[in-house]
Design a protein around this motif. Sequence first.
Motif, PDB file in Angstrom:
ATOM      1  N   HIS A 118     -10.605   2.365  13.480  1.00 22.30           N
ATOM      2  CA  HIS A 118      -9.268   2.954  13.597  1.00 22.30           C
ATOM      3  C   HIS A 118      -9.346   4.323  14.284  1.00 22.30           C
ATOM      4  O   HIS A 118      -8.555   4.634  15.168  1.00 22.30           O
ATOM      5  CB  HIS A 118      -8.628   3.104  12.217  1.00 22.30           C
ATOM      6  N   SER A 145      -3.869   3.503   6.426  1.00 27.14           N
ATOM      7  CA  SER A 145      -3.625   2.076   6.680  1.00 27.14           C
ATOM      8  C   SER A 145      -3.242   1.386   5.381  1.00 27.14           C
ATOM      9  O   SER A 145      -3.008   2.045   4.364  1.00 27.14           O
ATOM     10  CB  SER A 145      -4.882   1.446   7.289  1.00 27.14           C
ATOM     11  N   PRO A 187       5.411  -6.964   5.740  1.00 25.48           N
ATOM     12  CA  PRO A 187       5.012  -5.752   5.035  1.00 25.48           C
ATOM     13  C   PRO A 187       6.102  -4.679   5.123  1.00 25.48           C
ATOM     14  O   PRO A 187       6.752  -4.525   6.166  1.00 25.48           O
ATOM     15  CB  PRO A 187       3.755  -5.327   5.794  1.00 25.48           C
ATOM     16  N   ASP A 313      -4.176  -3.101  13.197  1.00 24.80           N
ATOM     17  CA  ASP A 313      -5.477  -3.726  13.475  1.00 24.80           C
ATOM     18  C   ASP A 313      -5.518  -4.425  14.842  1.00 24.80           C
ATOM     19  O   ASP A 313      -4.583  -5.146  15.205  1.00 24.80           O
ATOM     20  CB  ASP A 313      -5.812  -4.745  12.372  1.00 24.80           C
TER      21      ASP A 313
HETATM   22  O1  KG4 Z   1      -4.314  -0.695   9.870  1.00 24.44           O
HETATM   23  P1  KG4 Z   1      -3.515  -1.834   9.414  1.00 24.44           P
HETATM   24  O2  KG4 Z   1      -2.952  -2.759  10.465  1.00 24.44           O
HETATM   25  O3  KG4 Z   1      -4.333  -2.734   8.416  1.00 24.44           O
HETATM   26  C1  KG4 Z   1      -5.201  -2.200   7.482  1.00 24.44           C
HETATM   27  O4  KG4 Z   1      -6.323  -1.806   7.846  1.00 24.44           O
HETATM   28  O5  KG4 Z   1      -4.761  -2.124   6.305  1.00 24.44           O
HETATM   29  O6  KG4 Z   1      -2.329  -1.242   8.528  1.00 24.44           O
HETATM   30  C2  KG4 Z   1      -1.355  -2.028   7.962  1.00 24.44           C
HETATM   31  C3  KG4 Z   1      -0.446  -1.126   7.169  1.00 24.44           C
HETATM   32  C4  KG4 Z   1       0.572  -1.891   6.308  1.00 24.44           C
HETATM   33  O7  KG4 Z   1       0.547  -1.363   5.006  1.00 24.44           O
HETATM   34  C5  KG4 Z   1       1.892  -1.598   7.005  1.00 24.44           C
HETATM   35  O8  KG4 Z   1       2.991  -1.580   6.132  1.00 24.44           O
HETATM   36  C6  KG4 Z   1       1.636  -0.223   7.575  1.00 24.44           C
HETATM   37  O9  KG4 Z   1       0.312  -0.278   8.043  1.00 24.44           O
HETATM   38  N1  KG4 Z   1       2.574   0.111   8.673  1.00 24.44           N
HETATM   39  C7  KG4 Z   1       3.484   1.088   8.586  1.00 24.44           C
HETATM   40  C8  KG4 Z   1       4.223   1.059   9.792  1.00 24.44           C
HETATM   41  N2  KG4 Z   1       3.714   0.052  10.581  1.00 24.44           N
HETATM   42  C9  KG4 Z   1       2.694  -0.514   9.866  1.00 24.44           C
HETATM   43  N3  KG4 Z   1       3.747   1.980   7.604  1.00 24.44           N
HETATM   44  C10 KG4 Z   1       4.748   2.856   7.806  1.00 24.44           C
HETATM   45  N4  KG4 Z   1       5.501   2.871   8.935  1.00 24.44           N
HETATM   46  C11 KG4 Z   1       5.274   2.003   9.947  1.00 24.44           C
HETATM   47  N5  KG4 Z   1       6.025   2.026  11.048  1.00 24.44           N
END
Ligand code: KG4
Length: 351
Positions: A118, A145, A187, A313
Amino acid sequence: MLILGLETSCDETGVALVEGKRGKVKIRTQAVASQIYLHAPYKGIVPEVAARDHIKKIIPLIKICFSRARLKLTQLDAVAVTTGPGLLVSLLIGVETARTLAYVFKKPIIPINHIEAHLYANFISPSASQKNLCPKFPLVCLVVSGGHTTLILMAKHGRYEILGQTLDDASGEAFDKVGNLLGLPYPGGPHISKIAAHGNPKAFNFPRAWLKDSYNFSFSGLKTAVLYTIKKLGPKRLKRNPQLIADLAASFQQAVIDVLVKKTIQAASHYPIKAVCLAGGVAANPKLRQTLRQACQTIKKEFFVPPPNLCTDNGAMVAASGYFHALRKDFTPWQKIRVSLQEVRTSRPQN
Ligand code: KG4
Ligand code: ZN
């Protein structure tokens, strides 16, 4: 150097081909298959469902990437793969795919830590029309994340110090749980950020866990405060009142952002750093991006954040991270590659 990046730690199958040259990384091609539609009915990720979908998608995505880039597997210099942390069964799909490619095509493998990947999304060069800048060291990076909230001090490539991390829920996890409480689809993060734009961030005074000025985080109290507020308001009243939902979303989001930004700025002011980076899925949140950018201007530090599609991701961040490992010849033979559930690796082979 041509690097293939594979990401299967959670609910996105990410594949990318990046080219690294003289310390700069450019994406040749990338493809991401999201599984949100598969997990949405369960309001969370089901690991075995995720793994089965990674199996279906990973080879077709690799084929798509090579055919779009008009490249052959034999032209690769290395395969970078996320080895952890993440869902064990999902990680295995990426790792076994990398192992097989490395064995058949005689290529080295670069094991990549997901949090580090990341962070490295900040080192991917933007399009040629934009300024071609990379963050300078030392830097502070906030990785936010679905699984992590970690504040990292990075002295140089491969040298990390964890300043703080969450003691309970990750910030993305808090967004998803509160989204669920508000009746939003899974999500919750992207949905909360959309409706929060129409809400009043001061409507509800939710708690901020400062934890005695440490660089650690805690979001479970905030989530519980939202739950009790909804119970007090009455779920029926909430259903009839979209403005109330927007106000709750905006107030919750503001509480998360206040803590994330204050602690990052505290670290950026305390250490003699040259740049502040933001990364991870929550970094796609427009209000967080804007607030941290402005706060960095105030303390006169350069601010970096990847475009939103490189915050969630993807395979490109894994391949980018792989390029900088490859420069240090940090390879693993196919026989030795393993899934590693260790949270954050702080010591890395040095030059
Ligand atoms: O990094 P990622 O794709 O996967 C992990 O490594 O966990 O992060 C996913 C997270 C989810 O909890 C999602 O709700 C959050 O990132 N997310 C956001 C937004 N877009 C994705 N949280 C707040 N605001 C956003 N616009
Ligand atoms: Zn992630």
